[in-house]
Design a protein around this motif. Structure first.
Motif, short mmCIF file in Angstrom:
data_model
loop_
_atom_site.label_atom_id
_atom_site.label_comp_id
_atom_site.label_asym_id
_atom_site.label_seq_id
_atom_site.Cartn_x
_atom_site.Cartn_y
_atom_site.Cartn_z
N SER A 148 0.86 -1.24 0.00
CA SER A 148 -0.30 0.06 0.10
C SER A 148 0.81 1.41 -0.09
O SER A 148 2.09 1.42 -0.18
CB SER A 148 -1.09 -0.05 1.43
N GLY A 149 0.40 2.29 0.07
CA GLY A 149 0.95 3.41 0.32
C GLY A 149 2.21 3.72 1.13
O GLY A 149 3.12 4.03 0.98
N THR A 150 1.96 3.39 2.36
CA THR A 150 2.95 2.92 3.69
C THR A 150 4.36 2.35 3.27
O THR A 150 5.26 2.90 3.35
CB THR A 150 2.15 2.74 5.01
N LEU B 121 6.26 3.93 0.36
CA LEU B 121 7.02 5.13 0.72
C LEU B 121 8.27 4.52 1.69
O LEU B 121 9.22 5.14 1.56
CB LEU B 121 6.04 5.93 1.89
N TRP C 55 0.84 14.32 6.61
CA TRP C 55 0.29 12.95 7.28
C TRP C 55 1.16 12.69 8.41
O TRP C 55 2.56 12.68 8.16
CB TRP C 55 0.17 12.10 5.70
N HIS D 211 4.61 10.18 8.00
CA HIS D 211 5.61 10.59 6.97
C HIS D 211 6.86 10.70 7.82
O HIS D 211 7.92 10.12 7.38
CB HIS D 211 5.31 11.95 6.24
N HIS E 230 2.46 15.99 -2.06
CA HIS E 230 1.22 15.39 -1.81
C HIS E 230 0.53 15.54 -3.52
O HIS E 230 0.29 16.51 -3.79
CB HIS E 230 0.06 15.90 -0.90
N ASN F 256 -3.10 16.01 2.64
CA ASN F 256 -3.58 15.43 4.06
C ASN F 256 -2.69 15.98 5.26
O ASN F 256 -1.43 15.49 4.97
CB ASN F 256 -3.24 13.92 4.03
N ASP G 193 3.45 11.68 -3.23
CA ASP G 193 2.73 10.71 -2.56
C ASP G 193 1.13 10.96 -2.84
O ASP G 193 0.44 11.84 -2.75
CB ASP G 193 2.68 10.92 -0.82
N ALA H 280 -1.90 9.05 -2.65
CA ALA H 280 -2.95 8.01 -1.89
C ALA H 280 -4.29 8.61 -2.05
O ALA H 280 -5.26 7.81 -1.48
CB ALA H 280 -2.61 8.56 -0.37
N TYR H 281 -4.65 9.54 -2.79
CA TYR H 281 -6.17 9.90 -2.96
C TYR H 281 -6.66 10.11 -4.41
O TYR H 281 -7.19 11.04 -4.60
CB TYR H 281 -6.53 11.11 -2.03
N SER I 55 -1.38 4.45 -3.70
CA SER I 55 -2.10 3.56 -2.59
C SER I 55 -3.48 3.60 -3.07
O SER I 55 -4.09 4.29 -3.81
CB SER I 55 -2.24 4.44 -1.30
N SER J 195 -5.73 2.01 -1.07
CA SER J 195 -6.88 2.06 0.09
C SER J 195 -7.93 2.80 0.02
O SER J 195 -9.00 2.29 0.26
CB SER J 195 -6.00 2.54 1.35
N LYS J 196 -7.78 3.68 -0.44
CA LYS J 196 -8.99 5.04 -0.52
C LYS J 196 -9.96 4.65 -1.79
O LYS J 196 -11.15 4.51 -1.32
CB LYS J 196 -8.48 6.25 -0.30
N ARG K 215 -3.85 -4.03 1.49
CA ARG K 215 -2.31 -3.59 1.25
C ARG K 215 -1.86 -3.53 -0.16
O ARG K 215 -0.99 -4.30 -0.45
CB ARG K 215 -1.28 -4.37 2.32
C1 LIG Z 1 -0.90 11.27 2.32
C2 LIG Z 1 -1.00 9.83 2.92
N1 LIG Z 1 0.06 9.14 2.16
C3 LIG Z 1 -0.08 7.59 2.35
C4 LIG Z 1 -0.99 7.08 3.11
C5 LIG Z 1 -0.85 5.55 3.01
O1 LIG Z 1 -2.12 4.78 3.53
P1 LIG Z 1 -1.88 3.11 3.13
O2 LIG Z 1 -0.62 2.75 3.54
O3 LIG Z 1 -3.19 2.68 3.84
O4 LIG Z 1 -2.22 3.13 1.63
C6 LIG Z 1 -2.11 7.78 3.71
C7 LIG Z 1 -3.05 6.93 4.34
O5 LIG Z 1 -3.88 7.73 5.04
C8 LIG Z 1 -2.05 9.17 3.45
O6 LIG Z 1 -2.89 10.15 3.95
#
Ligand SMILES: Cc1ncc(COP(=O)(O)O)c(C=O)c1O
Length: 436
Positions: A138-140, A143, A166, A169, A214, A219, A247, A249-250, A280, A282-283, A291
């Protein structure tokens, strides 16, 4: 090695016949007789975002409302599984999906789909082999792999993060041993972008620094640069030879459109700027727990892309070996099928639309309850969040008195708000602003 036996007797290794009865015994760890060698371990603080959900779960009030975590909820405040995801999963089961390991860099069809979503279909950079992509956690996780790459392959660089950013980070880069600093981003006076501060700080950063941007729906502020401002940021990155790390994520959650929300990274690539991008799902596909995401490098040569990919694979192998398969298959099914892709876009528009709707309702209620204050920032901000400007003390009041859970920086996730709760939230904000 210490083994956690539940043997009801002295601390000796059990014989084989004893093992069966050990399992039936009440747990009385003989380990308890001694103090743990880890007693000196420091208690870590709860996570600033996920800790909010834990506190929410423990609250027994009927009034409670969780606006802490950025997860989309239905009008009934239930988790939402996209119809298109269910459809893709049914198709995968019918096709006899297996659970074999993926390669270290992930599912090839997912990697292709994710780059298409990022850059637009059939981008020249892909055809020329200038893109290095690994599917990651996923995003985390994406990164984190990116951070580890910076630490290993371009050491000594400082990463610049927006202030605020966020909550994860800082931890992601710190835990990879990468130094980070802030650049100015938010102006509390205007409740908007501090563009001059941003430009000044990025200009003053040492040449060839890494700038985390971002991609859309910033965020926690919900404030993005305009297209003209993105152009100026890109100019500055060229002048300073900075490496932007987007990044994303949205994607889809800012405007409701996947293409519109990819404007910034696409613009940078079209300007010939090399970029890193974490993505990511996720959203925008609601695949939080699956993930699924990716780390991409868009570079100016295929030989650099090949070498970077080899390093990313080595990093991923040592951390988690290879990524999970299920969510990646969902993304590749949805993006690879015209009907499903169309349906996804509609569902995403619907989710983004619902959030816009509650944003407006919250602002309307606040304007009615407290007309002396300017609440227009609520609908000026975009994406899942509103950065309310509530102080930590006011946030405490929101939680302790009104059972409304949010992060300490005053961020609320509007994706967790329903029309029926908008007035309750407005009244709680008004009470907190007036009385704390
Ligand atoms: C700015 C930003 N980057 C990355 C993520 C990573 O999310 P995830 O690991 O759930 O994909 C989030 C989640 O809230 C986020 O807000």
């Amino acid at each position: 090695m210490v083994s956690h036996t539940v043997f009801d007797g002295p601390c000796v290794r059990p014989t084989v016949p004893q093992v069966a009865s050990i399992r039936r015994c009440a747990p009385r760890h003989c380990l308890h007789l001694r103090a743990s060698r880890l007693e000196g371990v420091e208690q870590a603080p709860p996570d600033p975002i996920l800790g909010v959900s834990e506190a929410f779960k423990a609250d027994t009030s009927d009034l409670k409302l969780n606006l802490g975590v950025g997860a989309y909820r239905t009008e009934e405040l239930k988790p939402y599984v996209l119809n298109v995801v269910k459809k893709a999963e049914r198709k995968m089961i019918d096709a006899g999906e297996n659970k074999e390991y993926l390669p270290i860099d992930g599912l090839a069809s997912f990697n292709k789909a994710t780059v298409n979503l990022l850059l637009g279909f059939d981008h020249a950079a892909v055809k020329e082999g200038c893109v290095a992509t690994v599917q990651s956690l996923s995003g985390t996780g994406s990164l984190r792999v990116g951070a580890q790459f910076i630490q290993k392959c371009i050491p000594g660089k400082t990463v610049y993060l927006s202030n605020p950013t966020w909550g994860n980070h800082r931890g992601i880069f710190s835990s990879a041993g990468v130094k980070w600093e802030y650049y100015r981003y938010f102006d509390p006076e205007t409740v908007g972008l501090d563009f001059e501060g941003l430009m000044e700080d990025i200009k003053n950063a040492p040449d060839a620094s890494i700038i985390v941007l971002h991609g859309c729906a910033h965020n926690p502020t919900g404030v993005d640069p305009t297209k003209e401002q993105w152009k100026q940021i890109a100019d500055l990155c060229v002048d300073k030879n900075h490496l932007p790390f987007f990044d994303v994520a949205y994607q889809g959650f800012a405007s409701g459109s996947l293409d519109e929300d990819a404007y910034a990274p696409r613009y940078f690539v079209d300007r010939g700027i090399e970029i890193m991008v974490a993505q990511s799902y996720s959203k925008n596909l609601g695949l939080y727990g699956e993930r699924v995401g990716a780390l991409n490098f868009i570079l100016s040569s295929s030989s650099a892309a090949k070498k970077v990919l080899s390093q990313l694979k080595q990093i991923a192998r040592a951390i988690y070996s290879n990524p999970p398969v299920h969510g990646a298959r969902i993304v590749s099914e949805v993006v690879g099928n015209d009907d499903m892709f169309g349906e996804w876009k509609q569902e995403m528009e619907y989710m983004a639309g619902r959030i816009k709707g509650v944003r407006q309702e919250l602002q309307d209620h606040l304007e009615r309850i407290n007309p002396d204050k300017d609440w227009s920032f609520i609908t000026k901000q975009i994406g899942m969040f509103s950065f309310t400007g509530l102080t930590p003390q006011q946030v405490e009041n929101m939680t302790n008195k009104h059972h409304i859970y949010m992060t300490k920086d005053g961020r609320i996730s509007l994706a967790g708000l329903s029309s029926s709760k908008a007035e309750y939230l407005a009244k709680a904000i008004d009470d907190s602003v007036r009385n704390c």
